[in-house]
Enzyme design. Structure first.
Site, short mmCIF file in Angstrom:
data_model
loop_
_atom_site.label_atom_id
_atom_site.label_comp_id
_atom_site.label_asym_id
_atom_site.label_seq_id
_atom_site.Cartn_x
_atom_site.Cartn_y
_atom_site.Cartn_z
N LYS A 9 5.23 -4.95 -4.77
CA LYS A 9 6.69 -4.92 -4.71
C LYS A 9 7.22 -5.11 -3.29
O LYS A 9 8.14 -5.90 -3.07
CB LYS A 9 7.15 -3.57 -5.26
CG LYS A 9 8.66 -3.42 -5.37
CD LYS A 9 9.19 -4.19 -6.53
CE LYS A 9 10.68 -4.09 -6.67
NZ LYS A 9 11.20 -5.24 -7.45
N TRP A 21 -2.88 -2.74 -1.68
CA TRP A 21 -2.67 -4.17 -1.88
C TRP A 21 -3.51 -4.83 -0.78
O TRP A 21 -3.24 -4.65 0.40
CB TRP A 21 -1.20 -4.55 -1.75
CG TRP A 21 -0.96 -6.00 -2.08
CD1 TRP A 21 -0.81 -6.52 -3.32
CD2 TRP A 21 -0.85 -7.09 -1.15
NE1 TRP A 21 -0.62 -7.87 -3.24
CE2 TRP A 21 -0.63 -8.26 -1.91
CE3 TRP A 21 -0.91 -7.21 0.23
CZ2 TRP A 21 -0.48 -9.52 -1.34
CZ3 TRP A 21 -0.76 -8.46 0.80
CH2 TRP A 21 -0.55 -9.59 0.00
N LYS A 59 10.52 -16.20 -11.79
CA LYS A 59 10.29 -15.03 -12.65
C LYS A 59 9.20 -15.32 -13.67
O LYS A 59 8.31 -14.52 -13.88
CB LYS A 59 11.60 -14.68 -13.36
CG LYS A 59 11.84 -13.25 -13.57
CD LYS A 59 12.60 -12.57 -12.47
CE LYS A 59 11.98 -12.70 -11.10
NZ LYS A 59 12.75 -12.15 -10.05
N GLU A 73 5.65 -15.77 -12.03
CA GLU A 73 5.20 -14.53 -11.39
C GLU A 73 4.53 -13.57 -12.38
O GLU A 73 3.54 -12.92 -12.05
CB GLU A 73 6.44 -13.87 -10.77
CG GLU A 73 6.23 -12.57 -10.09
CD GLU A 73 7.52 -12.04 -9.46
OE1 GLU A 73 8.63 -12.42 -9.90
OE2 GLU A 73 7.41 -11.21 -8.54
N CYS A 98 0.85 -1.18 0.00
CA CYS A 98 0.00 0.00 0.00
C CYS A 98 0.89 1.24 0.00
O CYS A 98 1.90 1.30 0.70
CB CYS A 98 -0.94 0.10 1.20
SG CYS A 98 -2.11 -1.25 1.27
#
Ligand code: M6R
Length: 620
Positions: free
Chosen positions: A615, A74, A499, A502, A2
Site C-alpha cells: 500500500k 515488502w 485497477k 493491479e 513494511c
C-alpha cells in the site's frame, strides 16, 4: 513499506504483536516475523508469505514474554525468504531487529564488516544494520554498574547496559544513510524495546497495559488510547515504566501524546468480504466528507491567494492512482481556467530538471503521504523555492509535515492496496481547488460543488455487481484487454486499466481512442475485449468512429456510457448515470472499480493484497 510493531507491558507480548501486525499487513506481506526477549532467552520466529502462516505456526506455543517485536515485509533487498525475513539477528544472536526503509550505503558497510570477519546469512540491508549495531554496542564500555547484560565473545566478557546501547544507536545511525524505522530487543535487557527513526514512520502508543511502537495508528487501535509521533533523527527506548527519546543532537525529548481518533469500524471488514469492496462502497462518502471538511474548515481560503496567481508555473506530480487524479486536475485547470500545467510521474519529475523557482507552485497528491517518489519531488520543489501544496489522506503523514499547505482528503483509512475511495476523495479535493481558483479569477465554471454533492448523493447506492457479471466472465481468462476513451474519458480509462491489471494480473493498456489507428490497432484480433468509456457528449461521434474501427477488427467492445442509444453498436453496454460532462468521473468510477474487483474474485485472487505490491511505497 513494511510494518513494524513492538509491545512491552502487562499482557502476553507475542499474541499482542501478532494482532497488531494484522492491521499493518497492507504495508507488505512477503514474509512475517516476531521476536521476544525473556530473561536470557531471545527467540525469533519467521515465515515466508502472509501473516496468517506465521500466526498458525505460533498458535499453540505458550510464550510468557512481556516484550516482543514483529514485522511484516515488502521485499526490497533480497528475495522473500525466511533468511531475509525480519527480525534480523547478529552473529552472536544477542539482538533481534525489525526495520522499515532502506539503508542506502549498506553495500559499503557490509564490505567493511566482511573485512572484519563478520558473516552474513542473507541479502538484506537490515541484517547489515543489525550486525553493525551489535558491533557498536560491544565497543561501548559500560561505565556505571547499572543493570547490565553479560555477553561472552571469543576474547572477553562484555557488560552491556541501556546506556551502551543508546550510545551505539547514536553511532550506528551516523554511519548509515537512507531511511529507517528500526525497533530492536537485546538479550539480557528485559522489557525494553529500542528504536531509531529517519524518514520512515514510527509512533509510540501508550495504555495502562503497556507501551507500543508501530508504523501506523491502525496497529494501535483498541490497544492504546493515545500516540506520540517520533521525529526524524530521534532514537531511544520504551520500557514497562518509561519512555526515553533523544533528538539527533542528543537532547532528551518529552513525548507529546495525541488521542487516537480512528474508529474501529473504519478498519474492520464488517459485513464485507474484502476491504476493496467496502472501500468502493465508501467512495461517495469520501467525496462528501472531503468537500464538507474543506468547506467547513475554510481550508482553501486559508491558503494565501497570491499562490494561485495566474502567472505562477503550476506543476503536478504523484504516482499511480494519485497521478491519475492529478491528470484530471491538469485537464480541469487547462479546460476551465485556460492555464497550462506541467504534470509528470513523481519518479520522472525530479530527474527531468523541472524549471522550478519561487514563482512555481507544486501540487503533490498522495493517499498515504508517505510515497518516497512524491516526497522527493516535494522536497526538491521546496529546495528551489517553489510553494508546495499537498492533497493527502493520512493525517500526521510525512508529507503533511513537509508541504507548505495541506488540502486534506477525508476518505478515512484505505486498507486495500488498490486505491478506490481515496481516488474519489482526491477528485473531490481537486474540484474544490479548481472552484476556489476560479473564484479568485472571477471565472465561471461548467460545474459547481453543489452539483457534485447532489449527483454523488443520488448515485451513492447504485450497485453494478449484477450487471457486470457477464463482462467478468468475458475477461476472466483473457491475457490482455484494452481501455479506450477520449478527453476526460481517456483519463478514466487509465485509472480503470491500472485497477484491473493491479489485482487481476490481466495485462491491460489504456489508450486515447483516437490513437488506436496509429499503432495499437495492430494488437486487436477476433474476440479481443476492449472497454470503451464514453461520457462526454461532445465526443460521441468521434469515439463511436473508433468503436467501429474496433468492431471491424473483431473486437468485443464493452461500452460504459449514459447514451443507451449506442447499444446496437457494441457487444455490451453498461449504463452510467447521465450527468454533465465534467462530472462524469464521480459516477463512472464505481462500475470500473467494481469490474476490477469482481474480476479478481472470479480468478480466486485476493483483491486486497495483490502480489508483489504494498500500500505505501516508501522506497524510490
Ligand atoms: O499513497 P499514494 O497515493 O502516494 O500512492 C501512490 C500509488 O502507489 C498508488 O496510488 C497505487 O498506484 C495504487 N496501488 C493504485 O491502486
Amino acid at each position: 513499506m513494511c510494518g513494524i510493531v513492538g509491545y512491552v507491558g502487562e499482557k502476553l507480548a507475542i499474541p499482542m504483536v501478532l494482532e497488531c501486525l494484522k492491521s499493518l499487513e497492507y504495508r507488505g506481506y512477503d514474509s512475517a516475523g516476531v521476536a521476544y526477549v525473556d530473561g536470557k532467552k531471545l527467540e525469533v520466529f519467521k515465515r515466508v508469505g502472509k501473516l496468517k502462516i506465521l500466526s498458525n505456526f505460533i498458535e499453540n506455543k505458550i510464550i510468557p514474554a512481556s516484550c516482543a517485536i514483529g514485522h511484516t515485509r515488502w521485499a526490497t533487498h533480497g528475495e522473500p525468504s525466511e533468511k531475509n525475513a525480519h527480525p534480523h539477528t547478529d552473529n552472536l544472536s544477542v539482538l533481534a531487529l525489525a526495520h522499515n526503509g532502506i539503508i542506502e550505503n549498506f553495500s559499503a558497510l557490509k564490505k567493511d564488516l566482511n573485512t572484519q570477519g563478520v558473516e552474513f546469512y542473507g541479502e538484506t540491508d537490515t541484517e547489515v544494520f543489525a550486525k553493525l549495531l551489535q558491533q557498536n554496542i560491544f565497543n561501548e564500555n559500560a561505565i556505571k554498574s547499572e543493570n547490565y547484560a553479560m555477553h561472552s565473545t571469543m576474547h572477553n566478557t562484555i557488560k552491556v547496559t541501556k546506556k551502551c546501547i543508546i550510545m551505539a544507536i547514536k553511532k550506528t545511525i551516523m554511519q548509515c544513510t537512507g531511511s529507517y524505522a528500526v525497533v530492536f530487543i537485546f538479550k539480557g535487557i528485559d522489557d525494553v524495546i529500542f528504536f531509531a527513526k529517519n524518514k520512515s514512520p514510527l509512533i509510540i502508543g501508550e495504555s495502562k497495559y503497556g507501551k507500543m511502537l508501530a508504523s501506523d495508528t491502525p496497529a494501535l487501535l483498541g490497544k492504546c488510547e493515545k500516540f506520540h509521533t517520533i521525529n526524524d533523527g530521534e532514537f531511544g527506548y520504551i520500557s514497562k515504566r518509561s519512555i526515553c527519546i533523544y533528538d539527533k543532537d542528543f537532547n532528551k525529548i518529552k513525548p507529546y501524546f495525541m488521542p487516537i481518533k480512528l474508529q474501529l469500524n473504519e478498519v474492520i471488514l464488517g459485513e464485507h468480504q474484502h476491504f476493496m469492496q467496502k472501500e468502493i462502497e465508501e467512495g461517495a462518502k469520501s467525496v462528501l466528507d472531503t468537500l464538507d471538511r474543506l468547506d467547513s474548515q475554510k481550508i482553501l481560503a486559508k491558503i494565501p491567494e497570491q499562490i494561485f496567481d495566474i502567472n505562477s508555473n503550476f506543476y503536478i506530480t504523484a504516482c499511480g492512482t494519485a497521478l491519475h487524479a492529478g491528470r484530471i486536475a491538469k485537464y480541469l485547470i487547462e479546460n476551465q481556467l485556460g492555464e497550462s500545467v506541467d504534470l509528470d510521474y513523481a519518479s520522472e519529475f525530479r530527474y527531468k530538471r523541472p524549471q522550478l523557482n519561487s514563482r512555481s507552485v507544486c501540487l503533490c497528491i498522495s493517499q498515504s503521504g508517505e510515497t518516497a517518489d512524491t516526497l522527493s519531488c516535494l522536497e526538491l520543489s521546496k529546495e528551489f523555492g517553489a510553494t508546495t501544496l499537498a492533497v493527502v489522506n493520512v493525517r500526521g503523514s510525512r508529507m503533511e509535515s513537509i508541504a507548505d499547505y495541506i488540502i486534506p482528503t477525508s476518505a478515512g483509512p484505505e486498507i486495500a492496496v488498490a486505491s478506490t475511495k481515496a481516488y474519489l476523495a482526491q477528485l473531490g479535493a481537486i474540484y474544490a481547488l479548481i472552484a476556489h481558483m476560479a473564484k479568485i479569477r472571477n471565472k465561471s465554471l461548467d460545474f459547481s460543488i453543489d452539483e457534485i454533492k447532489s449527483i454523488v448523493k443520488a448515485n451513492e447506492n447504485v450497485n453494478y455487481e449484477n450487471e457486470l457479471k457477464e463482462v467478468v466472465e468475458l475477461i476472466k481468462n483473457e491475457e490482455s484487454v484494452y481501455f479506450v476513451g477520449r478527453g476526460l474519458d481517456y483519463l478514466l480509462a487509465m485509472e480503470a486499466s491500472l485497477k484491473l491489471k493491479e489485482i487481476t494480473y490481466i495485462h491491460s493498456e489504456a489508450l486515447p481512442a483516437g490513437e488506436l489507428k496509429h499503432g495499437s490497432l495492430a494488437l486487436i484480433s477476433e474476440g479481443c475485449v476492449v472497454f470503451a468509456i464514453l461520457t462526454q457528449s461532445d465526443l460521441i461521434e468521434k469515439t463511436l468512429n473508433n468503436v467501429h474501427e474496433l468492431n471491424s477488427r473483431g473486437a468485443k467492445v464493452v461500452l460504459f456510457t449514459p447514451f443507451i442509444e449506442l447499444k446496437n453498436f457494441v457487444y455490451k453496454l453498461i449504463k452510467l448515470p447521465n450527468v454533465k460532462n465534467l462530472l462524469a468521473p464521480f459516477v463512472a468510477l464505481k462500475p470500473l472499480q467494481t469490474l476490477a474487483y469482481l474480476s479478481a474474485i472470479s480468478k480466486n485472487l485476493d483483491p486486497d493484497k495483490p502480489r508483489n505490491l504494498a500500500k505505501s511505497v516508501t522506497v524510490e
